[in-house]
Scaffold this motif. Structure first.
Motif, PDB file in Angstrom:
ATOM      1  N   LEU A   1       0.845  -1.199   0.000  1.00  0.00           N
ATOM      2  CA  LEU A   1       0.000   0.000   0.000  1.00  0.00           C
ATOM      3  C   LEU A   1       0.877   1.245   0.000  1.00  0.00           C
ATOM      4  N   PHE A   2       0.495   2.218  -0.817  1.00  0.00           N
ATOM      5  CA  PHE A   2       1.050   3.558  -0.720  1.00  0.00           C
ATOM      6  C   PHE A   2       0.129   4.365   0.194  1.00  0.00           C
ATOM      7  N   LEU A   3       0.689   5.045   1.173  1.00  0.00           N
ATOM      8  CA  LEU A   3      -0.092   5.877   2.088  1.00  0.00           C
ATOM      9  C   LEU A   3       0.250   7.350   1.886  1.00  0.00           C
ATOM     10  N   PHE A   4      -0.774   8.185   1.955  1.00  0.00           N
ATOM     11  CA  PHE A   4      -0.573   9.633   1.977  1.00  0.00           C
ATOM     12  C   PHE A   4      -1.143  10.132   3.300  1.00  0.00           C
ATOM     13  N   ILE A   5      -0.283  10.679   4.152  1.00  0.00           N
ATOM     14  CA  ILE A   5      -0.664  11.094   5.504  1.00  0.00           C
ATOM     15  C   ILE A   5      -0.726  12.611   5.575  1.00  0.00           C
ATOM     16  N   ASP A   6      -1.884  13.120   5.943  1.00  0.00           N
ATOM     17  CA  ASP A   6      -2.114  14.561   6.048  1.00  0.00           C
ATOM     18  C   ASP A   6      -2.481  14.886   7.497  1.00  0.00           C
ATOM     19  N   ILE A   7      -1.796  15.868   8.090  1.00  0.00           N
ATOM     20  CA  ILE A   7      -2.119  16.298   9.445  1.00  0.00           C
ATOM     21  C   ILE A   7      -3.255  17.313   9.366  1.00  0.00           C
ATOM     22  N   ALA A   8      -4.442  16.890   9.789  1.00  0.00           N
ATOM     23  CA  ALA A   8      -5.600  17.781   9.751  1.00  0.00           C
ATOM     24  C   ALA A   8      -5.429  18.888  10.791  1.00  0.00           C
ATOM     25  N   ASN A   9      -5.944  20.068  10.456  1.00  0.00           N
ATOM     26  CA  ASN A   9      -5.910  21.246  11.338  1.00  0.00           C
ATOM     27  C   ASN A   9      -4.509  21.833  11.506  1.00  0.00           C
ATOM     28  N   PHE A  10      -3.566  21.420  10.656  1.00  0.00           N
ATOM     29  CA  PHE A  10      -2.220  21.975  10.792  1.00  0.00           C
ATOM     30  C   PHE A  10      -2.198  23.475  10.497  1.00  0.00           C
TER      31      PHE A  10
ATOM     32  N   ILE B   1      -2.594   4.065  16.097  1.00  0.00           N
ATOM     33  CA  ILE B   1      -1.508   4.266  17.071  1.00  0.00           C
ATOM     34  C   ILE B   1      -0.737   5.537  16.750  1.00  0.00           C
ATOM     35  N   LEU B   2      -0.441   5.746  15.464  1.00  0.00           N
ATOM     36  CA  LEU B   2       0.276   6.945  15.035  1.00  0.00           C
ATOM     37  C   LEU B   2      -0.512   8.206  15.375  1.00  0.00           C
ATOM     38  N   ALA B   3      -1.817   8.187  15.118  1.00  0.00           N
ATOM     39  CA  ALA B   3      -2.663   9.349  15.398  1.00  0.00           C
ATOM     40  C   ALA B   3      -2.710   9.645  16.897  1.00  0.00           C
ATOM     41  N   LYS B   4      -2.814   8.597  17.718  1.00  0.00           N
ATOM     42  CA  LYS B   4      -2.871   8.785  19.174  1.00  0.00           C
ATOM     43  C   LYS B   4      -1.564   9.357  19.698  1.00  0.00           C
ATOM     44  N   MET B   5      -0.453   8.891  19.173  1.00  0.00           N
ATOM     45  CA  MET B   5       0.855   9.404  19.595  1.00  0.00           C
ATOM     46  C   MET B   5       0.996  10.878  19.235  1.00  0.00           C
ATOM     47  N   LEU B   6       0.528  11.248  18.049  1.00  0.00           N
ATOM     48  CA  LEU B   6       0.579  12.647  17.619  1.00  0.00           C
ATOM     49  C   LEU B   6      -0.299  13.516  18.519  1.00  0.00           C
ATOM     50  N   GLU B   7      -1.487  13.017  18.827  1.00  0.00           N
ATOM     51  CA  GLU B   7      -2.427  13.767  19.663  1.00  0.00           C
ATOM     52  C   GLU B   7      -1.880  13.924  21.084  1.00  0.00           C
TER      53      GLU B   7
ATOM     54  N   GLN C   1       1.274  14.075  21.968  1.00  0.00           N
ATOM     55  CA  GLN C   1       2.391  15.017  21.964  1.00  0.00           C
ATOM     56  C   GLN C   1       1.916  16.460  21.865  1.00  0.00           C
ATOM     57  N   HIS C   2       0.742  16.677  21.266  1.00  0.00           N
ATOM     58  CA  HIS C   2       0.238  18.035  21.054  1.00  0.00           C
ATOM     59  C   HIS C   2      -1.217  18.101  21.513  1.00  0.00           C
ATOM     60  N   SER C   3      -1.418  17.814  22.777  1.00  0.00           N
ATOM     61  CA  SER C   3      -2.775  17.736  23.325  1.00  0.00           C
ATOM     62  C   SER C   3      -3.463  19.094  23.397  1.00  0.00           C
ATOM     63  N   SER C   4      -2.690  20.191  23.337  1.00  0.00           N
ATOM     64  CA  SER C   4      -3.297  21.517  23.444  1.00  0.00           C
ATOM     65  C   SER C   4      -4.093  21.897  22.202  1.00  0.00           C
ATOM     66  N   THR C   5      -3.799  21.261  21.081  1.00  0.00           N
ATOM     67  CA  THR C   5      -4.518  21.528  19.829  1.00  0.00           C
ATOM     68  C   THR C   5      -5.053  20.212  19.275  1.00  0.00           C
ATOM     69  N   ARG C   6      -6.282  20.242  18.824  1.00  0.00           N
ATOM     70  CA  ARG C   6      -6.891  19.009  18.316  1.00  0.00           C
ATOM     71  C   ARG C   6      -6.336  18.683  16.936  1.00  0.00           C
ATOM     72  N   LEU C   7      -5.387  17.780  16.917  1.00  0.00           N
ATOM     73  CA  LEU C   7      -4.781  17.345  15.657  1.00  0.00           C
ATOM     74  C   LEU C   7      -5.235  15.925  15.349  1.00  0.00           C
ATOM     75  N   SER C   8      -5.432  15.661  14.095  1.00  0.00           N
ATOM     76  CA  SER C   8      -5.796  14.304  13.678  1.00  0.00           C
ATOM     77  C   SER C   8      -5.150  14.031  12.327  1.00  0.00           C
ATOM     78  N   LEU C   9      -5.270  12.788  11.886  1.00  0.00           N
ATOM     79  CA  LEU C   9      -4.685  12.391  10.607  1.00  0.00           C
ATOM     80  C   LEU C   9      -5.780  12.055   9.607  1.00  0.00           C
ATOM     81  N   LYS C  10      -5.558  12.444   8.372  1.00  0.00           N
ATOM     82  CA  LYS C  10      -6.393  12.015   7.262  1.00  0.00           C
ATOM     83  C   LYS C  10      -5.477  11.232   6.318  1.00  0.00           C
TER      84      LYS C  10
END
Length: 595
Positions: A212-221, A276-282, A284-293
């Motif tokens: 699989l090719f994945l394209f990871i976008d950080i939402a709300n960046f 798991i990746l999304a939770k780790m990102l969230e 690390q930056h809990s002050s802003t609601r970040l998620s992955l698309k």
């Protein structure tokens, strides 16, 4: 190269030796000829063996370096033994020790990548040969010979170290250039050049099954960047890159651009790993609601261009960008049709502009009190020879994503100016036309200059043109944009705030910018008869706009009840299907007797 030189010399020496043997030379005993033939042949074979390995290694037939090191050690031993034997024999007869010097230079050249080893080895060999010379019969070693001999060793060592230093410097420079060419400057992880190159090898060697090719976008960046600034945003990108690297260790990954990453991995447990990746990102930056698309694409062929695969995955990611509940989407056949249409739009926008495929449809705007026409909104339509009628919902997002929207908007502005000019020449009734501009337009071309040039070229009165800017395109403290907007207003052209309330509305926009008209988004009219809050909110918006000297226009009016309510609360202008859909200029002339 060294092997070839040695081979040539030893072949010449063997031929010379055999010639002297067969011509009956009696100046040397037979044992001398036998010994030298063995020396020359052994040295020749060692050089030939090293040459064969070198050629196989250079052509990629052999990749293991261990046999090469063994062969090099064997060649060095033979060379040193040969040099000491021949030169000792020459020294015993009062001749020079040139063969020994030459062999030392050969060996030092081979092992100069190990400077400490080369110094110790050369010192040991020089000491051994010096011992042999001291015990040579009838040729005691003089003081001058000792000095010259020691100086020779120092010279060879210094030459070897100089070559080593130069080669090391060149290698470090080449390594640095190679590293920078394949690494992302900000994050240090691989860049797209490296990713594309290695993806081809992975697909070729491992096949496409389960890939699989994945394209990871950080939402709300974007919101994060605006809130905390560029430096903190860069730190977020760096930490996200580390998380991608750790989560997909052993896979191929790279930074695509901005807050986007790509990965080539196996399908196994992919959604679980992404969670798991999304939770780790969230975390690390809990002050802003970040998620992955994340979008994915399963390659259909090992010969697929990785850039196209990444584009497919990127498109799948864009499909769910505005869907809060979805975080993962795999590219399918339906998306494939849409994707190719999207690519067609991007690659054919110039043809559409130059060949007249872009047309302007006009939707009436009426006064709320008597429903008479007071203006029109210019809306782009693409009538394509291949796809037929293309919806704005298809081509506008694609052009904005690829930063080509300015080509469309400039063409629409020119068509509008031409239509107004023709209407004036025909002495028709003329009403003001509002034209939409994207936020990107203010980055990609000089909007004020373009408006000024076209209105001057087509003699368009400034009060006949209104400029609409979407609320979401505006940000507080953007001095360049604020200055450009004010310069447009200085031309005598009205500025309209479009789509107010369509998303997250900031009152800073109303505070920092001066608009003449606020266009209220149609979302407030949906189920207005069932939701009293919508009525109260609309009433408040109209009142607030009046207090800051802005007129209001509400879009999406479809019933008389909606029109009556808006008139009652003080909304001055209305637009919607109740008064007319977007239509070609010929239909507008027929229905409203204008232009």
């Amino acid at each position: 190269y060294m092997s070839v030189v040695v081979i040539v010399i030893e072949i010449w020496m063997i031929i010379s030796l055999m010639n002297r043997w067969f011509t009956g030379d009696t100046t040397r005993p037979k044992i001398w000829y036998i010994e030298h033939f063995i020396w020359y042949t052994t040295f020749l074979l060692s050089a030939l063996l090293m040459l064969i390995f070198a050629l196989l290694f250079l052509r990629g037939r052999v990749t293991n370096r261990v046999p090469g090191k063994i062969i090099m050690a064997f060649f060095s031993f033979v060379a040193l033994y040969f040099g000491m034997s021949v030169s000792y024999s020459d020294y015993s007869k009062g001749e020079q020790i040139l063969c020994f010097v030459m062999m030392i230079i050969f060996v030092m050249g081979l092992i100069n990548w190990r400077p400490i080893v080369s110094i110790i080895l050369s010192a040991s060999v020089f000491k051994l040969f010096y011992y042999m010379m001291e015990h040579a019969p009838d040729h005691p070693v003089s003081y001058a010979t000792k000095v010259n001999y020691f100086t020779l060793w120092i010279s060879i060592v210094m030459l070897s170290l100089s070559v080593y230093s130069q080669r090391l410097s060149e290698a470090e420079k080449d390594e640095s250039l190679e590293y920078s060419s394949i690494r992302d400057e900000l994050t240090g992880i691989p860049n797209m050049y490296y990713f594309r190159k290695k993806a081809i090898e992975v697909l070729s060697n491992e096949g496409i099954d389960n890939k699989l090719f994945l394209f990871i976008d950080i939402a709300n960046f974007k919101a994060f960047n605006e809130k905390y600034g560029y430096d903190i945003g860069s730190e977020l990108i760096i930490s996200a890159a580390k998380l991608v690297k750790n989560q997909f260790e052993g896979d191929l990954y790279a930074r695509y651009s901005d807050d986007h990453f790509v990965v080539l991995t196996n399908r196994d447990n992919i959604e679980e790993r992404l969670d798991i990746l999304a939770k780790m990102l969230e975390e690390q930056h809990s002050s802003t609601r970040l998620s992955l698309k994340v979008g994915s694409y399963a390659p259909k062929s090992a010969e697929l261009d990785p850039s196209i695969a990444c584009d497919h995955a990127r498109y799948a990611s864009s499909i769910i960008k505005k869907n809060y509940d979805l975080h993962y989407c795999e590219y399918d056949d339906n998306m494939d049709d849409d994707f190719h249409k999207r690519q067609y739009i991007v690659t054919h926008i110039d043809d559409a502009v130059n060949q007249g495929f872009i047309e302007v449809y006009y939707q009436p705007v009426v006064w709320a009190d008597n429903h008479s026409i007071c203006g029109v909104e210019a809306l782009a339509r693409w009538i394509d020879p291949t796809y037929g009628f293309l919806s704005p919902a298809e081509f506008i997002p694609a052009l904005e994503e690829y930063r080509l929207i300015h080509k469309l908007d400039q063409k629409v502005l020119e068509i509008v100016c031409l239509d107004i000019n023709n209407g004036i020449k025909n002495k028709s009734k003329i009403v003001p036309v509002s034209v939409n501009f994207s936020r990107l337009d203010f980055e990609l071309f000089n909007v004020k200059e373009s408006i000024e040039n076209l209105t001057s070229k087509y003699n368009v009165p400034s009060d006949m043109l209104h400029i609409e800017i979407t609320e979401s395109a505006l940000t507080a403290n953007d001095e360049k944009l604020m200055n450009t907007v004010q310069l447009i207003k200085n031309l005598g052209i009205e500025l309209w705030l479009d789509d107010f309330g369509s998303g997250y509305s900031s009152l800073n926009v109303l505070k920092d910018y001066t608009f003449d008209v606020m266009k209220i988004d149609m979302v407030f009219l949906q189920r207005i008869n069932e939701n009293e809050k919508s009525r109260a909110i609309l009433n408040s918006i109209v009142t607030m706009a009046s207090l800051i000297n802005m007129e209001t226009l509400t879009e999406g009016v479809e019933t008389n009840e909606q029109a009556d309510f808006l008139k009652e609360i003080g909304c001055k202008r209305l637009q919607g299907y109740l008064f007319g859909k977007p239509m070609p200029i010929r239909d507008l002339r027929s229905a409203y007797k204008c232009f």
